[in-house]
Design a protein around this motif. Structure first.
Motif, short mmCIF file in Angstrom:
data_model
loop_
_atom_site.label_atom_id
_atom_site.label_comp_id
_atom_site.label_asym_id
_atom_site.label_seq_id
_atom_site.Cartn_x
_atom_site.Cartn_y
_atom_site.Cartn_z
N LYS A 119 -9.01 6.56 -4.75
CA LYS A 119 -7.92 6.46 -3.79
C LYS A 119 -7.57 5.01 -3.47
CE LYS A 119 -8.28 10.91 -1.63
NZ LYS A 119 -8.41 11.68 -0.40
N SER A 120 -8.57 4.14 -3.39
CA SER A 120 -8.31 2.75 -2.98
C SER A 120 -7.60 1.94 -4.07
CB SER A 120 -9.61 2.07 -2.58
OG SER A 120 -10.51 2.07 -3.67
N LYS A 136 -7.70 -4.79 -15.03
CA LYS A 136 -7.27 -5.15 -13.69
C LYS A 136 -6.82 -3.89 -12.99
CE LYS A 136 -4.60 -8.65 -11.27
NZ LYS A 136 -5.59 -9.22 -10.42
N SER A 137 -7.17 -3.77 -11.71
CA SER A 137 -6.84 -2.56 -10.94
C SER A 137 -5.71 -2.83 -9.96
CB SER A 137 -8.07 -2.08 -10.18
OG SER A 137 -9.09 -1.76 -11.09
N PHE A 138 -4.92 -1.77 -9.68
CA PHE A 138 -3.75 -1.88 -8.81
C PHE A 138 -3.62 -0.64 -7.93
CE2 PHE A 138 -3.04 -4.36 -12.58
CZ PHE A 138 -2.57 -5.55 -12.08
N LYS A 139 -2.98 -0.82 -6.78
CA LYS A 139 -2.76 0.28 -5.86
C LYS A 139 -1.61 1.17 -6.29
CE LYS A 139 -4.82 -1.87 -1.86
NZ LYS A 139 -4.68 -2.29 -0.48
#
Length: 160
Positions: A119-120, A136-139
């Motif tokens: 969720k985050s 790389k992570s994104f919302k």
């Protein structure tokens, strides 16, 4: 993989072929060569199949090509089975093998945007270039797409 043969001189090639702006070579006003099983344009010289773009390069520049790169990544005419690789001289350049491999579009399995299930940070962009992974992570998916596109521009890869 085919072995590259030394091409005849520019003058000899001028006796064999005429280049036209459609990206093909002609002999006696007839289109010469064919598209082989792998989709590459080839012509015969001394009973041997030779890569058409190499012949075009030497015929027009006089320079023995190392490796011919298609600047537009060969995808402009994929719908055209007669000339899928766009062999017009303005789309060709003589490069090293390393430079040519750098100018390839990324394969779909070498990059993706995925939903992580978290969720985050629900979206992740992953690239695999030269056996090195970048993640790389994104919302949001939109943020992931923007970062992916900028990463591709910054690393000289065509946008997909």
């Amino acid at each position: 993989m085919s072995v590259l043969i030394q091409l005849p001189s520019k003058e000899e090639l001028e006796l064999l072929f005429e280049y036209r702006s459609d990206g093909f070579l002609y002999k006696n006003n007839k289109k010469s060569g064919c598209v082989d099983k792998s989709g590459r344009y080839t012509v015969k010289i001394n009973k041997k199949n030779v890569q058409g773009p190499r012949v075009i390069w030497k015929l027009l520049t006089g320079e023995e090509p190392i490796e011919i790169d298609h600047i537009n990544h060969m995808n402009i005419n994929l719908h055209n089975k007669e000339n899928p690789y766009d062999n017009r001289i303005e789309n060709l350049r003589n490069v090293t093998k390393s430079e040519n491999s750098r100018n390839q579009a990324l394969r779909s399995e070498d990059h993706h945007i995925s939903n992580t299930g978290k969720k985050s940070i629900p979206y992740e962009v992953m690239f695999k270039i030269n056996y090195k992974r970048t993640r790389k992570s994104f919302k949001t998916k939109e943020e992931a797409i923007i970062w992916r596109d900028q990463f591709m521009i910054d690393n000289n890869y065509p946008l997909v």
